[in-house]
Design a protein around this motif. Structure first.
Motif, PDB file in Angstrom:
ATOM      1  N   GLY A   1       0.601   4.344  -2.618  1.00 17.22           N
ATOM      2  CA  GLY A   1       0.424   5.736  -2.186  1.00 17.22           C
ATOM      3  C   GLY A   1       1.566   6.624  -2.643  1.00 17.22           C
ATOM      4  O   GLY A   1       1.356   7.750  -3.107  1.00 17.22           O
TER       5      GLY A   1
ATOM      6  N   ALA B   1      -4.330  -1.434   7.843  1.00 11.69           N
ATOM      7  CA  ALA B   1      -5.706  -1.484   8.353  1.00 11.69           C
ATOM      8  C   ALA B   1      -6.575  -2.393   7.501  1.00 11.69           C
ATOM      9  O   ALA B   1      -7.381  -3.194   8.034  1.00 11.69           O
ATOM     10  N   ILE B   2      -6.452  -2.307   6.187  1.00 15.99           N
ATOM     11  CA  ILE B   2      -7.250  -3.173   5.304  1.00 15.99           C
ATOM     12  C   ILE B   2      -6.888  -4.631   5.525  1.00 15.99           C
ATOM     13  O   ILE B   2      -7.769  -5.525   5.572  1.00 15.99           O
TER      14      ILE B   2
ATOM     15  N   VAL C   1       1.151   7.172   4.861  1.00 13.80           N
ATOM     16  CA  VAL C   1      -0.288   7.018   5.085  1.00 13.80           C
ATOM     17  C   VAL C   1      -0.836   5.837   4.283  1.00 13.80           C
ATOM     18  O   VAL C   1      -1.679   5.054   4.760  1.00 13.80           O
ATOM     19  N   GLY C   2      -0.354   5.674   3.034  1.00 17.86           N
ATOM     20  CA  GLY C   2      -0.789   4.532   2.233  1.00 17.86           C
ATOM     21  C   GLY C   2      -0.432   3.210   2.900  1.00 17.86           C
ATOM     22  O   GLY C   2      -1.234   2.262   2.902  1.00 17.86           O
TER      23      GLY C   2
ATOM     24  N   ALA D   1       0.833  -1.208   0.000  1.00 16.80           N
ATOM     25  CA  ALA D   1       0.000   0.000   0.000  1.00 16.80           C
ATOM     26  C   ALA D   1       0.870   1.263   0.000  1.00 16.80           C
ATOM     27  O   ALA D   1       0.511   2.278  -0.612  1.00 16.80           O
TER      28      ALA D   1
ATOM     29  N   LEU E   1      -0.045   2.668   6.150  1.00 22.53           N
ATOM     30  CA  LEU E   1      -0.916   2.463   7.310  1.00 22.53           C
ATOM     31  C   LEU E   1      -2.311   2.023   6.890  1.00 22.53           C
ATOM     32  O   LEU E   1      -2.939   1.167   7.545  1.00 22.53           O
ATOM     33  N   VAL E   2      -2.831   2.600   5.796  1.00 28.21           N
ATOM     34  CA  VAL E   2      -4.141   2.174   5.291  1.00 28.21           C
ATOM     35  C   VAL E   2      -4.085   0.713   4.851  1.00 28.21           C
ATOM     36  O   VAL E   2      -5.022  -0.076   5.068  1.00 28.21           O
TER      37      VAL E   2
END
Length: 401
Positions: free
Chosen positions: A42, A393-394, A386-387, A38, A389-390
């Motif tokens: 990002g 989370a996914i 941030v990408g 991710a 971390l997303v």
């Protein structure tokens, strides 16, 4: 910052390759793989977005890229319109100038000639001196003398002289001049007394000379002249004085109202302007004025130390202490600046627009990128992190399901 952002993207790619080969994909290695994958997405997306502002990514003709160089003229017009609408309207300028105390600032500037303002004044005078010396003195003098000659040619002297003479007579300031002229006439007669006696002797007949009456006649003439001049100076209501005053009054009236007299004065003025002596006088006047200006600007402290400096310092203190004067000066400054913004605001923003339009696309791109490029690289770094971390989370939600 570009190297740091790119290096972070390379690190994410390395982590992804490492995590992909660490099977199984579950457990901690799965989270690492999701984070790296991710983060790459990002980082690449933000790299594309940032690059598309200034140039075409990888040189590919992708639509809606190289936004700034492709829209340079529209950006220039938008900047100009923004400046005019938000900064150079009379209302905005007047509101911003409400707190301006131009009088106090000017007063401090004038009252403290030795401080930093003094250095600024010295720099300005030095610059003025360099400009005066660099300009061609003949051409500059020709312009100055031509302008002065043109103004004299346009000026109608007779009415001006008549009004000045009338004002002098009305105030009684002509009396010392008349008295001085009479005294000078008496001194001239006294200095040429022998010449007058000789003229009388030469014109007397033989009988007068034989009897000696010519000498008595000369003495009587001279005594009469001295007496009438002395009485004219002493007696305020002397007939000769009244005659002179009447003549001056008539002259003042004719200078203003008599067309023949006005034409006579204009003719004399034209003859004076055509006289070579007048051109010589103008040359000397210009040379003296230029020398004095250079001497003044080359020695600003000398000028400021004299009467001019004292007057400027007094004016500065008055601007600092006199509330009524401060109010008038500040009101004048505000009205002047508001008038300038109203009258020339369009030309100012047009200058901004035309300047940006004349820049080539690469210049515009480099200048804007140099101003905000560092912050834009932070977007790439933040997008990468941030990408990632997303992605974690996914992956966590996917594992929970």
């Amino acid at each position: 910052m570009r190297l740091i952002a790119t290096g972070l993207l390379v690190v994410m790619a390395g982590l992804f390759i490492l995590a992909r080969h660490m099977v199984p994909a579950s457990g901690h290695w799965g989270y690492l793989r999701a984070f790296a994958e991710a983060a790459m997405v990002g980082g690449l997306a933000d790299w594309f977005a940032v690059t598309a502002l200034f140039r075409r990514p990888l040189g590919l003709p992708i639509p809606h890229t190289a936004i700034i160089p492709e829209n340079k003229d529209r950006i220039a017009d938008t900047m100009a319109a923004f400046l005019q609408a938000n900064f150079l309207t009379p209302q905005v300028v007047a509101r911003r100038l409400q707190s301006l105390d131009a009088a106090a600032t000017l007063g401090t500037f004038l009252a403290n000639p030795r401080g930093s303002e003094g250095r600024l004044r010295e720099g300005a005078t030095t610059l003025l001196g360099d400009i005066l010396e660099s300009l061609d003195p003949d051409k500059l003098g020709g312009m100055a003398k031509g302008a002065l000659r043109t103004q004299i040619e346009r000026l109608e002297l007779a009415p001006l002289l008549g009004q000045m003479l009338g004002a002098v007579i009305a105030d009684g300031r002509h009396m010392p001049v008349i008295e001085s002229a009479i005294r000078r006439a008496a001194l001239a007669i006294e200095a040429n007394e022998d010449l007058i006696r000789t003229m009388i002797h030469d014109r007397a007949n033989a009988v007068l000379r034989w009897t000696g009456l010519d000498e008595r006649l000369a003495n009587s003439v001279l005594e009469g002249l001295y007496k009438i001049m002395a009485e004219t100076v002493v007696v305020q209501d002397h007939p000769l004085r009244r005659k002179i005053e009447e003549g001056l009054s008539d002259l003042a009236h004719d200078l203003v109202h008599d067309p023949a007299m006005r034409e006579r004065v204009e003719r004399m003025k034209r003859e004076m302007l055509d006289n070579p002596a007048f051109a010589t006088w103008l040359d000397g006047l210009w040379e003296r004025a230029r020398a004095r200006m250079l001497a003044a600007v080359r020695n600003p402290q000398g000028v400021l130390a004299g009467q001019i400096g004292t007057s400027l310092a007094d004016l500065g203190r008055a601007l600092q202490q006199d509330d009524r004067l401060k109010l008038q000066v500040n009101r004048f400054a505000r009205r002047t600046l508001v008038g300038v913004s109203s009258r020339y605001g369009g030309q100012i923003v047009r200058l901004v627009s035309e300047t940006v339009r004349r820049w080539d696309a690469r210049t515009v791109t480099d200048r804007i990128e140099g101003a905000v490029g560092r912050d834009l690289q932070f977007i790439r770094i933040n997008g990468t992190l941030v990408g990632g971390l997303v992605g974690v989370a996914i992956h966590a939600v996917d594992m929970a399901l």
